[in-house]
Design an enzyme around this catalytic site. Sequence first.
Site, mmCIF file in Angstrom:
data_model
loop_
_atom_site.group_PDB
_atom_site.id
_atom_site.type_symbol
_atom_site.label_atom_id
_atom_site.label_comp_id
_atom_site.label_asym_id
_atom_site.label_seq_id
_atom_site.Cartn_x
_atom_site.Cartn_y
_atom_site.Cartn_z
ATOM 1 N N HIS A 180 -10.333 -5.828 -2.682
ATOM 2 C CA HIS A 180 -11.426 -5.600 -1.729
ATOM 3 C C HIS A 180 -12.486 -4.782 -2.476
ATOM 4 O O HIS A 180 -12.422 -3.558 -2.510
ATOM 5 C CB HIS A 180 -10.922 -4.819 -0.512
ATOM 6 C CG HIS A 180 -9.933 -5.570 0.319
ATOM 7 N ND1 HIS A 180 -10.246 -6.721 0.985
ATOM 8 C CD2 HIS A 180 -8.629 -5.332 0.588
ATOM 9 C CE1 HIS A 180 -9.188 -7.160 1.639
ATOM 10 N NE2 HIS A 180 -8.188 -6.342 1.408
ATOM 11 N N GLU A 237 -6.309 -10.603 -1.572
ATOM 12 C CA GLU A 237 -7.142 -10.380 -0.374
ATOM 13 C C GLU A 237 -8.610 -10.248 -0.782
ATOM 14 O O GLU A 237 -9.345 -9.384 -0.284
ATOM 15 C CB GLU A 237 -6.694 -9.119 0.374
ATOM 16 C CG GLU A 237 -5.228 -9.126 0.754
ATOM 17 C CD GLU A 237 -4.777 -7.894 1.535
ATOM 18 O OE1 GLU A 237 -5.635 -7.120 2.019
ATOM 19 O OE2 GLU A 237 -3.552 -7.706 1.663
ATOM 20 N N ASP A 295 -12.359 -10.000 -1.350
ATOM 21 C CA ASP A 295 -13.706 -10.048 -0.770
ATOM 22 C C ASP A 295 -14.571 -9.081 -1.565
ATOM 23 O O ASP A 295 -14.074 -8.111 -2.135
ATOM 24 C CB ASP A 295 -13.743 -9.795 0.747
ATOM 25 C CG ASP A 295 -12.978 -8.583 1.233
ATOM 26 O OD1 ASP A 295 -12.728 -7.655 0.429
ATOM 27 O OD2 ASP A 295 -12.638 -8.536 2.426
ATOM 28 N N GLU A 302 0.800 -1.241 0.000
ATOM 29 C CA GLU A 302 0.000 0.000 0.000
ATOM 30 C C GLU A 302 0.827 1.283 0.000
ATOM 31 O O GLU A 302 0.565 2.202 0.771
ATOM 32 C CB GLU A 302 -0.956 -0.004 1.200
ATOM 33 C CG GLU A 302 -1.903 -1.183 1.198
ATOM 34 C CD GLU A 302 -2.868 -1.198 2.380
ATOM 35 O OE1 GLU A 302 -2.663 -0.445 3.344
ATOM 36 O OE2 GLU A 302 -3.824 -1.994 2.342
ATOM 37 N N ASN A 339 2.133 -5.215 -3.165
ATOM 38 C CA ASN A 339 0.722 -5.501 -2.902
ATOM 39 C C ASN A 339 -0.033 -4.198 -2.624
ATOM 40 O O ASN A 339 0.453 -3.344 -1.880
ATOM 41 C CB ASN A 339 0.651 -6.421 -1.665
ATOM 42 C CG ASN A 339 -0.703 -7.039 -1.426
ATOM 43 O OD1 ASN A 339 -1.261 -7.699 -2.298
ATOM 44 N ND2 ASN A 339 -1.245 -6.849 -0.219
HETATM 45 C C1 XIL Z 1 -6.623 -6.289 7.990
HETATM 46 C C2 XIL Z 1 -7.007 -7.483 8.863
HETATM 47 O O1 XIL Z 1 -7.927 -8.282 8.146
HETATM 48 C C3 XIL Z 1 -7.636 -6.995 10.157
HETATM 49 O O2 XIL Z 1 -7.814 -8.087 11.041
HETATM 50 C C4 XIL Z 1 -6.745 -5.942 10.815
HETATM 51 O O3 XIL Z 1 -7.418 -5.415 11.943
HETATM 52 C C5 XIL Z 1 -6.392 -4.835 9.861
HETATM 53 O O4 XIL Z 1 -5.806 -5.386 8.696
HETATM 54 N N1 XIL Z 1 -5.084 -4.558 3.454
HETATM 55 C C6 XIL Z 1 -4.119 -5.414 3.923
HETATM 56 C C7 XIL Z 1 -4.435 -6.322 5.061
HETATM 57 O O5 XIL Z 1 -3.040 -5.508 3.349
HETATM 58 O O6 XIL Z 1 -3.315 -6.569 5.865
HETATM 59 C C8 XIL Z 1 -5.567 -5.780 5.892
HETATM 60 O O7 XIL Z 1 -5.909 -6.764 6.884
HETATM 61 C C9 XIL Z 1 -6.760 -5.434 5.038
HETATM 62 C C10 XIL Z 1 -6.395 -4.376 4.031
#
Ligand code: XIL
Length: 298
Positions: free
Chosen positions: A205, A234, A236, A127, A168
């Site tokens: 996401h 990741e 969802d 990020e 990422n």
């Molecule tokens: C999130 C986790 O799912 C949570 O449990 C935590 O509180 C915060 O982080 N981007 C990422 C992940 O790279 O590491 C994040 O994970 C979600 C967004």
Amino acid sequence: ASTLGAAAAQSGRYFGTAIAAGRLGDSAYTTIANREFNMVTPENEMKIDATEPNRNQFNFTQGDRVYNWAVQNGKRVRGHTLAWHGQQPGWMQSLSGSDLRSAMINHINGVMAHYKGKIYSWDVVNEAYADSGGGRRDSNLQRTGNDWIEVAFRTARAADPAAKLCYNDYNIENWTWAKTQGVYNMVKDFKSRGVPIDCVGFQSHFNSGSAYNSNFRTTLQSFAALGVDVQITELDVQGASATTYANITNDCLAVPRCNGMTVWGVRDSDSWRSGDTPLLFDGNGNKKPAYTSVLNAL
Ligand code: XIL
């Protein structure tokens, strides 16, 4: 094939999930996770605050719990994540300049040494780009100098030459977005100058503010054409539309260098997006329509 992992393996891909150490005592959770997935990302346990809570005092207790569960069950592991503005321990948040730069390098070396030869791919940098404008995100790491990302990747390559090294990020799925182009130009520059980078992780996401768009396939193809693997890291989807999940799966399958997908949790009740139902299993562990559409697409 009757599971996501086996179905993905038919085309040489993996299908993974985020795993939380705190849920490994829940047999309903581990039963599904073990059955369906063949790649694991520790949801929080390999982050900077977890692995180096005090400066130069490394702690792998929770990371090893997830790692060992994965490997004992025949799964590979994606390491997440080594250099990030988020979830930094307090001591790191207060550093700047060359002191922070050294701490970042020391952190990468310390964590990668512990897991040397054991990790399929590391999210080396997470990020680093701003949400709009196509430039870098302001952060303590960015203020150490624009070269911090390539320093992180060069350090990582030397620390564990066997691990694939990924950049990422989120909101880089839509090809028309400035953030996507900013990251694309960084990867292009790294490849042209020999900075070691092997893969780009698209967090994926998807929600109403950053909805899935069919140009995701163009994004995956364009990055892959630079000579990197691409991974959905990741996933969802707000509301878990079966059609959207199928489209995303088909986008990955259409790109030879899209070598795997990971969903960010097992059941809706495990999701970080509270109040939403974005995953493939409901809170009771039942397969949702999105599960079936992904399985059928694979
Ligand atoms: C999130 C986790 O799912 C949570 O449990 C935590 O509180 C915060 O982080 N981007 C990422 C992940 O790279 O590491 C994040 O994970 C979600 C967004």
